[in-house]
Design a protein around this motif. Sequence first.
Motif, PDB file in Angstrom:
ATOM      1  N   ARG A   1      32.336  39.941  34.212  1.00 12.91           N
ATOM      2  CA  ARG A   1      31.967  39.072  35.337  1.00 12.91           C
ATOM      3  C   ARG A   1      32.470  39.656  36.657  1.00 12.91           C
ATOM      4  O   ARG A   1      31.791  39.546  37.690  1.00 12.91           O
ATOM      5  CB  ARG A   1      32.537  37.673  35.118  1.00 12.91           C
ATOM      6  CG  ARG A   1      31.861  36.903  34.008  1.00 12.91           C
ATOM      7  CD  ARG A   1      32.196  35.423  34.095  1.00 12.91           C
ATOM      8  NE  ARG A   1      33.623  35.183  33.947  1.00 12.91           N
ATOM      9  CZ  ARG A   1      34.229  34.948  32.797  1.00 12.91           C
ATOM     10  NH1 ARG A   1      33.521  34.941  31.679  1.00 12.91           N
ATOM     11  NH2 ARG A   1      35.527  34.714  32.746  1.00 12.91           N
TER      12      ARG A   1
ATOM     13  N   ASN B   1      30.007  40.976  39.861  1.00 11.09           N
ATOM     14  CA  ASN B   1      30.146  40.532  41.251  1.00 11.09           C
ATOM     15  C   ASN B   1      29.803  41.647  42.238  1.00 11.09           C
ATOM     16  O   ASN B   1      29.481  41.366  43.404  1.00 11.09           O
ATOM     17  CB  ASN B   1      31.573  40.044  41.502  1.00 11.09           C
ATOM     18  CG  ASN B   1      31.841  38.700  40.859  1.00 11.09           C
ATOM     19  OD1 ASN B   1      30.918  37.928  40.612  1.00 11.09           O
ATOM     20  ND2 ASN B   1      33.101  38.415  40.572  1.00 11.09           N
TER      21      ASN B   1
ATOM     22  N   ARG C   1      21.078  37.441  37.804  1.00 11.53           N
ATOM     23  CA  ARG C   1      22.509  37.721  37.660  1.00 11.53           C
ATOM     24  C   ARG C   1      23.026  37.247  36.307  1.00 11.53           C
ATOM     25  O   ARG C   1      23.785  37.955  35.636  1.00 11.53           O
ATOM     26  CB  ARG C   1      23.275  37.043  38.791  1.00 11.53           C
ATOM     27  CG  ARG C   1      24.777  37.247  38.733  1.00 11.53           C
ATOM     28  CD  ARG C   1      25.459  36.620  39.939  1.00 11.53           C
ATOM     29  NE  ARG C   1      26.901  36.773  39.873  1.00 11.53           N
ATOM     30  CZ  ARG C   1      27.714  35.915  39.271  1.00 11.53           C
ATOM     31  NH1 ARG C   1      27.210  34.826  38.709  1.00 11.53           N
ATOM     32  NH2 ARG C   1      29.012  36.122  39.233  1.00 11.53           N
ATOM     33  N   GLN C   2      22.613  36.053  35.903  1.00 17.60           N
ATOM     34  CA  GLN C   2      23.053  35.541  34.617  1.00 17.60           C
ATOM     35  C   GLN C   2      22.517  36.393  33.467  1.00 17.60           C
ATOM     36  O   GLN C   2      23.206  36.605  32.464  1.00 17.60           O
ATOM     37  CB  GLN C   2      22.595  34.086  34.451  1.00 17.60           C
ATOM     38  CG  GLN C   2      23.296  33.113  35.365  1.00 17.60           C
ATOM     39  CD  GLN C   2      24.785  33.020  35.104  1.00 17.60           C
ATOM     40  OE1 GLN C   2      25.227  33.058  33.969  1.00 17.60           O
ATOM     41  NE2 GLN C   2      25.566  32.903  36.164  1.00 17.60           N
TER      42      GLN C   2
ATOM     43  N   ILE D   1      24.785  39.409  33.208  1.00 21.02           N
ATOM     44  CA  ILE D   1      26.037  39.045  32.530  1.00 21.02           C
ATOM     45  C   ILE D   1      25.792  38.870  31.036  1.00 21.02           C
ATOM     46  O   ILE D   1      26.573  39.339  30.193  1.00 21.02           O
ATOM     47  CB  ILE D   1      26.621  37.755  33.134  1.00 21.02           C
ATOM     48  CG1 ILE D   1      27.015  37.977  34.594  1.00 21.02           C
ATOM     49  CG2 ILE D   1      27.823  37.271  32.335  1.00 21.02           C
ATOM     50  CD1 ILE D   1      27.505  36.727  35.295  1.00 21.02           C
TER      51      ILE D   1
ATOM     52  N   ASN E   1      29.729  29.187  32.258  1.00 24.07           N
ATOM     53  CA  ASN E   1      28.732  30.205  32.528  1.00 24.07           C
ATOM     54  C   ASN E   1      27.646  30.089  31.470  1.00 24.07           C
ATOM     55  O   ASN E   1      27.925  30.231  30.267  1.00 24.07           O
ATOM     56  CB  ASN E   1      29.383  31.594  32.494  1.00 24.07           C
ATOM     57  CG  ASN E   1      28.466  32.676  33.033  1.00 24.07           C
ATOM     58  OD1 ASN E   1      27.386  32.890  32.509  1.00 24.07           O
ATOM     59  ND2 ASN E   1      28.893  33.359  34.075  1.00 24.07           N
TER      60      ASN E   1
ATOM     61  N   GLU F   1      27.226  32.984  28.991  1.00 22.25           N
ATOM     62  CA  GLU F   1      28.215  33.065  27.918  1.00 22.25           C
ATOM     63  C   GLU F   1      27.904  32.083  26.798  1.00 22.25           C
ATOM     64  O   GLU F   1      28.195  32.354  25.623  1.00 22.25           O
ATOM     65  CB  GLU F   1      29.615  32.822  28.467  1.00 22.25           C
ATOM     66  CG  GLU F   1      30.160  33.978  29.268  1.00 22.25           C
ATOM     67  CD  GLU F   1      31.671  33.880  29.433  1.00 22.25           C
ATOM     68  OE1 GLU F   1      32.365  33.627  28.436  1.00 22.25           O
ATOM     69  OE2 GLU F   1      32.130  34.055  30.570  1.00 22.25           O
TER      70      GLU F   1
END
Length: 787
Positions: free
Chosen positions: A366, A370, A380-381, A384, A469, A472
């Motif tokens: 994470r 950034n 973005r998710q 990740i 998140n 996750e």
Amino acid sequence: RVIEMVQYSAVCLSREWVVCADCENERTWWDNMFTREFYGTADDGEGGTVTLIDRTTCMPAQGKEGMVNYGTMLLLIVCMGLFSWYLNKREVRFDEDNTTASDYSIVVRNPPEDAVDPDEWRDFFDTFADKGVTLVTVALDNEPLIQKLVARRRDIKLLLHKLPPKLTLDFDDEEGTEKIILDCMAKRIAADNSWFITKIFAGIKSFSISFLGYQDGYFQSEEKIWNRIKNTNDEIRELQQREYNAASVFVTFETEQGQRTALEAMNFSKAEVFLNNSNMRVDQSALFKGRVLECHEAPEPNAVRWTDLNYSRVTIIAAQLATMAITLGLCLLSALILFRSRLTLSTMAFSIILSTFNSIIPVLVRMMVNYEKHYNEGSRQASIYIKITVFRWVNTAVITRLITPFLATLGGRSKDLINTVNALMISELVVSPLLRYLDPFVILDRHYFAPRAKSDEELYFCFRGGWYNLSERFTDFTKVLLLCTFYSAFMPMIWWLGAAILFFQYWMDKFLLLRSWKKAPYQGPEVSKFSRVYFNTAAVCLGIISSGYAYAQSPYTNLCSCNADEPETEVCDGLTTQREFSDVLLLNNTVLSEVLAVDEASYFCNQDNVAFPPTPQNQSYSNQWMTDSQELLCRIYGITCIVLVCAYGFFILGGRLALFIKSLVRGVYNPSKVNQHKDFSDGIGSENFGYVPQLSDMFGFHFPLIISNIDEIDVDLMGWKDPNKHSQSDKHQNYDDHNLYFDVKHNDLHRERNMAPSEETDSSMKSKGSRPIFSVIKHYPPEWAKR
């Protein structure tokens, strides 16, 4: 003692000693902490040395058990396919039932640099709209200015946190403010009588959040923070003198048909956009100032990452590849450490190291993300999700199997493979949901720091809720799915364990989502679709491949019988016929006083040397260790592995590649939703909101930070309200305290914060003869909405 559920697995507790003809040349297979006790040497009674192996005696993989697992996998594929189809239909149905700004809007990714006037964008797109354009937002490449303004706000919050409550400061009066700050600092130092335990907890919290990239100012003096604010003010004034270009433009039409007409008219190929070639097949009426525009359906307003819009896709992809390379490097480092700990440390130590990596690496991922740039939060998710999933898959499922010695696969001890996997599943069932519920930072905030808060704002911040998140949460699901498919051939009960894990995770996450976690920014269905299409299918494919190898390598002894009539059994010629041995020395330096070996002798055959696909042809010699039933089973799995890998490559990866290649030469826009025939202005304030430039989910701030003048729009387009503000004369003033536009005076400023504009002031966003320094948003409501 093997627990009850593992007794219904491939664990083999029956062992016997056998004489091995040539195992002295392959002793490295047994020379580790797992299997040293299974390798021994003794005197053969003729002045020589004989090698003895303690092997498992369970039958190798049989067709019945293998086909049950095969049928389970096929059923899983069918059910996941139906479930994916159902979710796709539900997503479309939900989207059709709930029209949002995304259904009415487009985004222009390559506007001319000087096209910062929303009126000219409105005039251009009005030609495609049946009822006109309602809202235009021109986002500028002013990221450096925004970052400094946010840093200034953070430092002001740090400073106010250290000063006495209810103290009012005018930060525009630097000289007077500095005098007050220094006086307050002197009084604090003289009267500091905080409890020692309070200082310890505050220090731990400060260090923890600073590790995540934030600061609370605990280790900084008021003077140091104030000097940093003054330096930031100077930098902001310098940045206010720069000229900023248009980065992206968001255009919202009054009807869904207006959006579709515009996208169909500008359905250009990537080649046309990249080369700006207006002579290929482009309608001249679709050109904006001679520019071939790159237009897409816009994401949801609160999913836009406004400070990242000025970066090119090449820069974005390069950063993502760099962070992915670092993630793979972390996977390699973890694999090396886990490999050494697996072979040299206890199972408990190995589990602790594994859990530590699973906890720390996602935090590092994470932090790395950034530094990436993304146009929207869904992208973005997804980034990740990919990195954490790859690491957890490799770290939890793949590495555990690869680093466990081959001969310890079916053992019944706690450190052997099947019991290790069972321990991982129990941990996922009990420990993970419990740790998620017992969030230490939330407990400290609510029960320790909240009673000691100095202001209402600080108190509210302590009850902001836990952080979660979405990527996750999907990672946890796919990790459990992979563990189940990957080890189902060894442990059929793992399907029930997996179901129990997902059941408890679902209800725990639902409870926390409704009662404890704070609201996350809208992200869209990108992560869900990406997980279903790529990773869920990959988990099933990897599971079938793993099962194929599990059956092909059975019975995991690396021994073949000397009684077989094959050329390789010549190594057994001249082998001692003695079967009772005394003083057998094991590799762990233990001496057994007496060992009774079975009559059948064996020789070494490498059952771990199986290539892809796992078929009987992988045996070095025909009928070396597989039974007839095992060979048939391996042929079925081998063929299935080839079919699934080809299907995944052709339909999943190939489909995405084919769409990309097609987009190079022609447009690929295709509307996938039903036109609801509702006007955008009908839903303002209820289901439709505007593309207002703002920074959402900023740590330390209760509300988004606005980065534009919103005096030209209806405040109902904001999408949120501050319940502590109640101005009725001018509702725009209710958002002034959250707007960076007013923080440092500049030429564009047309009024003071929390003051209505006078008749003499101009509410325009830009000063005469210059470009604006903040993103521009302008509302063009239809005539009926003005009444």
